[in-house]
Motif scaffolding. Structure first.
Motif, mmCIF file in Angstrom:
data_model
loop_
_atom_site.group_PDB
_atom_site.id
_atom_site.type_symbol
_atom_site.label_atom_id
_atom_site.label_comp_id
_atom_site.label_asym_id
_atom_site.label_seq_id
_atom_site.Cartn_x
_atom_site.Cartn_y
_atom_site.Cartn_z
ATOM 1 N N GLY A 74 0.829 -1.258 0.044
ATOM 2 C CA GLY A 74 0.023 -0.069 -0.262
ATOM 3 C C GLY A 74 0.949 1.131 -0.013
ATOM 4 O O GLY A 74 0.517 2.419 -0.041
ATOM 5 N N ASN A 75 2.140 1.183 0.033
ATOM 6 C CA ASN A 75 2.881 2.334 -0.123
ATOM 7 C C ASN A 75 3.684 2.537 -1.316
ATOM 8 O O ASN A 75 4.339 1.643 -1.859
ATOM 9 N N ALA A 76 3.845 3.875 -1.843
ATOM 10 C CA ALA A 76 4.721 4.127 -3.015
ATOM 11 C C ALA A 76 6.246 4.030 -2.674
ATOM 12 O O ALA A 76 6.556 4.132 -1.740
ATOM 13 N N PHE A 77 6.871 3.412 -3.584
ATOM 14 C CA PHE A 77 8.269 3.431 -3.206
ATOM 15 C C PHE A 77 9.129 3.655 -4.589
ATOM 16 O O PHE A 77 8.544 3.285 -5.763
ATOM 17 N N LEU A 78 10.203 3.980 -4.415
ATOM 18 C CA LEU A 78 11.242 4.196 -5.370
ATOM 19 C C LEU A 78 12.577 3.550 -4.812
ATOM 20 O O LEU A 78 13.091 4.063 -3.764
ATOM 21 N N ARG A 79 13.402 2.557 -5.337
ATOM 22 C CA ARG A 79 14.325 1.784 -4.761
ATOM 23 C C ARG A 79 15.750 1.712 -5.695
ATOM 24 O O ARG A 79 15.423 1.739 -6.987
ATOM 25 N N SER A 80 16.838 1.614 -5.149
ATOM 26 C CA SER A 80 17.824 1.067 -6.293
ATOM 27 C C SER A 80 17.615 -0.512 -6.390
ATOM 28 O O SER A 80 16.974 -1.140 -5.234
ATOM 29 N N PRO A 81 18.449 -1.133 -7.253
ATOM 30 C CA PRO A 81 18.409 -2.566 -7.450
ATOM 31 C C PRO A 81 18.873 -3.493 -6.086
ATOM 32 O O PRO A 81 18.197 -4.523 -5.895
ATOM 33 N N ASN A 82 19.574 -2.947 -5.427
ATOM 34 C CA ASN A 82 20.266 -3.653 -4.142
ATOM 35 C C ASN A 82 19.627 -3.228 -2.938
ATOM 36 O O ASN A 82 20.061 -3.732 -1.919
ATOM 37 N N LEU A 84 13.226 4.886 -1.029
ATOM 38 C CA LEU A 84 12.493 6.425 -0.956
ATOM 39 C C LEU A 84 10.972 5.885 -1.111
ATOM 40 O O LEU A 84 10.407 5.242 -1.759
ATOM 41 N N PHE A 85 10.298 6.670 -0.048
ATOM 42 C CA PHE A 85 8.681 6.370 0.124
ATOM 43 C C PHE A 85 8.167 8.003 -0.136
ATOM 44 O O PHE A 85 8.172 8.646 0.760
ATOM 45 N N PRO A 86 7.796 8.205 -1.334
ATOM 46 C CA PRO A 86 6.823 9.525 -1.635
ATOM 47 C C PRO A 86 5.677 9.494 -0.827
ATOM 48 O O PRO A 86 5.051 8.422 -0.912
ATOM 49 N N PRO A 114 4.726 3.020 13.313
ATOM 50 C CA PRO A 114 6.174 2.078 12.773
ATOM 51 C C PRO A 114 6.692 2.733 11.432
ATOM 52 O O PRO A 114 5.962 3.589 10.822
ATOM 53 N N PHE A 115 7.890 2.595 11.245
ATOM 54 C CA PHE A 115 8.336 2.977 10.112
ATOM 55 C C PHE A 115 8.132 2.273 8.831
ATOM 56 O O PHE A 115 7.728 1.122 8.993
ATOM 57 N N LEU A 116 8.017 3.038 7.788
ATOM 58 C CA LEU A 116 7.522 2.389 6.510
ATOM 59 C C LEU A 116 8.865 1.420 5.842
ATOM 60 O O LEU A 116 9.978 1.792 6.212
ATOM 61 N N ARG A 117 8.727 0.425 5.740
ATOM 62 C CA ARG A 117 9.506 -0.614 5.189
ATOM 63 C C ARG A 117 9.166 -1.289 3.747
ATOM 64 O O ARG A 117 8.024 -1.489 3.750
ATOM 65 N N TYR A 118 10.064 -1.459 2.986
ATOM 66 C CA TYR A 118 9.834 -2.040 1.558
ATOM 67 C C TYR A 118 9.637 -3.451 1.889
ATOM 68 O O TYR A 118 10.384 -4.292 2.339
ATOM 69 N N LYS A 119 8.574 -4.125 1.267
ATOM 70 C CA LYS A 119 8.225 -5.527 1.433
ATOM 71 C C LYS A 119 8.186 -5.951 -0.160
ATOM 72 O O LYS A 119 8.082 -5.147 -1.136
ATOM 73 N N LYS A 120 8.106 -7.325 -0.383
ATOM 74 C CA LYS A 120 7.912 -7.864 -1.607
ATOM 75 C C LYS A 120 6.585 -7.326 -2.457
ATOM 76 O O LYS A 120 5.640 -7.074 -1.847
ATOM 77 N N PHE A 121 7.323 -6.922 -3.507
ATOM 78 C CA PHE A 121 6.027 -6.482 -4.575
ATOM 79 C C PHE A 121 4.754 -7.254 -4.636
ATOM 80 O O PHE A 121 5.050 -8.671 -4.694
ATOM 81 N N GLY A 122 3.747 -6.635 -4.243
ATOM 82 C CA GLY A 122 2.592 -7.568 -4.788
ATOM 83 C C GLY A 122 1.401 -6.510 -4.632
ATOM 84 O O GLY A 122 1.222 -5.524 -4.310
ATOM 85 N N VAL A 123 0.170 -7.048 -5.281
ATOM 86 C CA VAL A 123 -0.717 -6.363 -5.608
ATOM 87 C C VAL A 123 -2.027 -7.015 -4.814
ATOM 88 O O VAL A 123 -2.018 -8.209 -5.365
#
Length: 556
Positions: free
Chosen positions: A124-132, A137-139, A450-459
């Motif tokens: 549910g969070n927008a993200f922009l990330r580097s490959p590794n 970033l969470f706009p 809680p802090f936003l954290r990147y999780k595996k992409f899923g819709v």
């Protein structure tokens, strides 16, 4: 002899024929590769069909025909011998081999997440990330558009009831993210919030910033050091984001009485384990509110903790029931006035602003109540969500804050006239139920942030939810001043006296995912109007005030 002569001629003819046949074969064998090479050349191919055969270099020329033969019987003369081939040039001495440096191509380190998209929506969070995932970033942002309608049966002008209005309550641009595996940050500014007004003797530290901090989290959520400006760790509601309140605003208990400034600047150590068995936080802060630097040489200390006793026995409907407490202390000197207290819709019922009076016979003297001395506060909380569908929640806050009544110079500096005191308590209790969906639509947000954290992409499909909440709260506080018979102030501070408020609220929240929310709140407030009430409440022509509040909100 004719017979013998005929035999000799026949033999000579046979020899000639044999030699012609050998010459043709030799020409064919030599001409075939030449013709093959000529096919790739720009020169026309050599026609060897009419050429006499050439002897191989170094071979003897064919023998001459015997003398006396008739001309028509003479053999075809052989082609002149080819000149000897020039000696092959001597190859120059071979140069030493030149070392060829081949650039080394280092293959990029491919993380297991390299197949995941570099931008999108995760959990549910927008993200922009580097490959590794070294940079994520969470706009983010939020917009809350409110409509306030008031009903008061008394004289609205005398009571200074706010006007009915449309309002941009919050309009924030925010950016959060991770640098490496343990550095987290958050930046936010509010376009609906004006810069803090100068409040002598302290100037504002910056413009309309909200949550702006850097955090170090080397052990996931177990221990986080957070430095900057953020929601102070006092009470459950104050550590709940305004995106996920059960109502449109925090309760009177927390927002008006407990910690009116909401945000503080300082450092906080906090954490919780993955199973959410417990939470702890301790902070050292300026103690002068949002967007103000420290007004004196003293820091405030705050701490909050809770435990989920049923979580230790495993999953179950009572897993997330929490019981906790908060503490707050700080010494004040030469600091700001307490924040005036209001209802959810913004009606002021306790005013700590400057007032003009006659002091010791001098008319039009500016005076104000300001904070001085050691402030102490404590709070208890219970949060009992049951099976994500319904639950109860409540908090109790006690606070004692020494004050001083001061004359205010044109520069804003104050001169203490006499000591004063604020002491009281407040509590609220609420019950809530989800008629459609459950609280997992918005996640576990109450009191935690809680802090936003990147999780595996899923819709996953958008979920809808309908929540109804009801709350009752009670406030009882008293502002007193030292008795000084020789002191002449008239009229005195409007904050002096008792402030008693009883408030009942009903809230309806419709969620379309956790990013869109439509809210309606009905609030019924009753104000105590005894002889010992503060000056603001005494002048009310009715003790009852109603508020009809609507909000459309986007939270990215």
């Amino acid at each position: 002899m004719p017979g013998r002569k005929s035999l000799m001629i026949a033999s000579s003819s046979t020899v000639v024929q044999a030699r012609l046949l050998a010459g043709c074969l030799s020409a064919f064998l030599i001409g075939a590769p030449i013709a093959a090479r000529a096919q790739t050349s720009t020169l026309p191919p050599t026609d060897i069909s009419n050429q006499p055969p050439n002897p191989a270099p170094g071979s003897a020329p064919p023998p001459a025909p015997p003398p006396g033969l008739p001309p028509e019987s003479e053999p075809v003369p052989a082609a002149p011998a080819a000149p000897p081939a020039p000696p092959a040039p001597t190859a120059p001495a071979e140069a030493p081999p030149v070392a060829v440096v081949t650039p080394v191509v280092v293959a990029p380190v491919v993380s297991p997440d390299s197949a995941e998209p570099l931008a999108g929506i995760s959990d549910g969070n927008a993200f922009l990330r580097s490959p590794n995932n070294e940079f994520i970033l969470f706009p983010n942002g939020r917009l809350q558009v409110d409509t306030y309608l008031f009903h008061y049966s008394g004289d609205e002008n005398k009571a200074k009831i706010p006007n009915n209005t449309f309002l941009l309550r919050r309009a924030r641009l925010e950016l959060g993210g991770w640098v490496g595996s343990f550095v987290y940050f958050w930046l936010a500014g509010d376009f609906a919030l004006g810069p803090p007004a100068p409040a002598a003797p302290v100037a504002p530290a910056n413009l309309a910033t909200t949550d702006d901090y850097v955090a170090l989290a080397p052990w996931n959520n177990l221990a986080i050091l957070q430095v900057g400006q953020f929601d102070a760790p006092f009470t459950l509601e104050n550590r709940t984001s305004d995106k996920y309140f059960d109502f449109m605003e925090r309760s009177i208990t927390v927002r008006a009485f407990g910690i009116p400034d909401n945000k503080e600047t300082g450092a906080m150590l906090h954490g919780f384990n993955d199973n959410r068995n417990y939470y702890y936080s301790v902070a050292v802060l300026n103690g002068d509110g949002q967007n103000f630097k420290n007004a004196d040489r003293e820091f405030d200390w705050m701490g909050r903790a809770w435990v989920a006793p049923f979580s230790f026995s495993g999953d179950g409907p009572l897993h997330d029931v929490e019981i906790g407490a908060s503490l707050w202390t700080g010494d004040r000197a030469n600091t700001l006035a307490p924040t005036s207290q209001t209802t959810q819709g913004g009606f002021t019922f306790l005013n700590f602003g400057q007032f003009t009076t006659t002091y010791q016979g001098t008319a039009n003297t500016a005076m104000q109540m300001r904070q001085v001395g050691r402030m102490n506060a404590a709070a208890g909380e219970i949060n009992a969500p049951i099976d994500h569908k319904y639950g109860v929640r409540g908090e109790f806050v006690w606070r004692h804050s020494p004050l001083s009544e001061e004359t205010i110079a044109s520069s804003g500096a104050g001169t203490i006239v006499r000591a004063a005191d604020l002491k009281g308590y407040s509590f609220y209790g609420e019950a809530w139920v989800w008629l459609m969906g459950d609280d997992r639509i918005i996640g576990d947000q109450q009191g935690l942030e809680p802090f936003l954290r990147y999780k595996k992409f899923g819709v996953r499909p958008i979920q809808n939810g309908l929540m109804i909440a009801a709350r009752y709260e009670h406030l009882d506080e008293n502002v007193t001043a030292a008795s000084t018979p020789a002191l002449s102030i008239g009229p005195d501070s409007p904050a002096l006296g008792k402030t008693v408020v009883d408030s009942g609220e009903l809230g309806v929240n419709y969620w379309h995912s956790k990013r869109f929310r439509a809210t309606f709140n009905y609030v019924l407030n009753h104000f105590g109007q005894g002889d010992d009430a503060n000056a603001t409440l005494k002048v009310l022509s009715s003790a009852w005030e109603q508020e009809f509040l609507f909000r459309l909100a986007i939270a990215l």
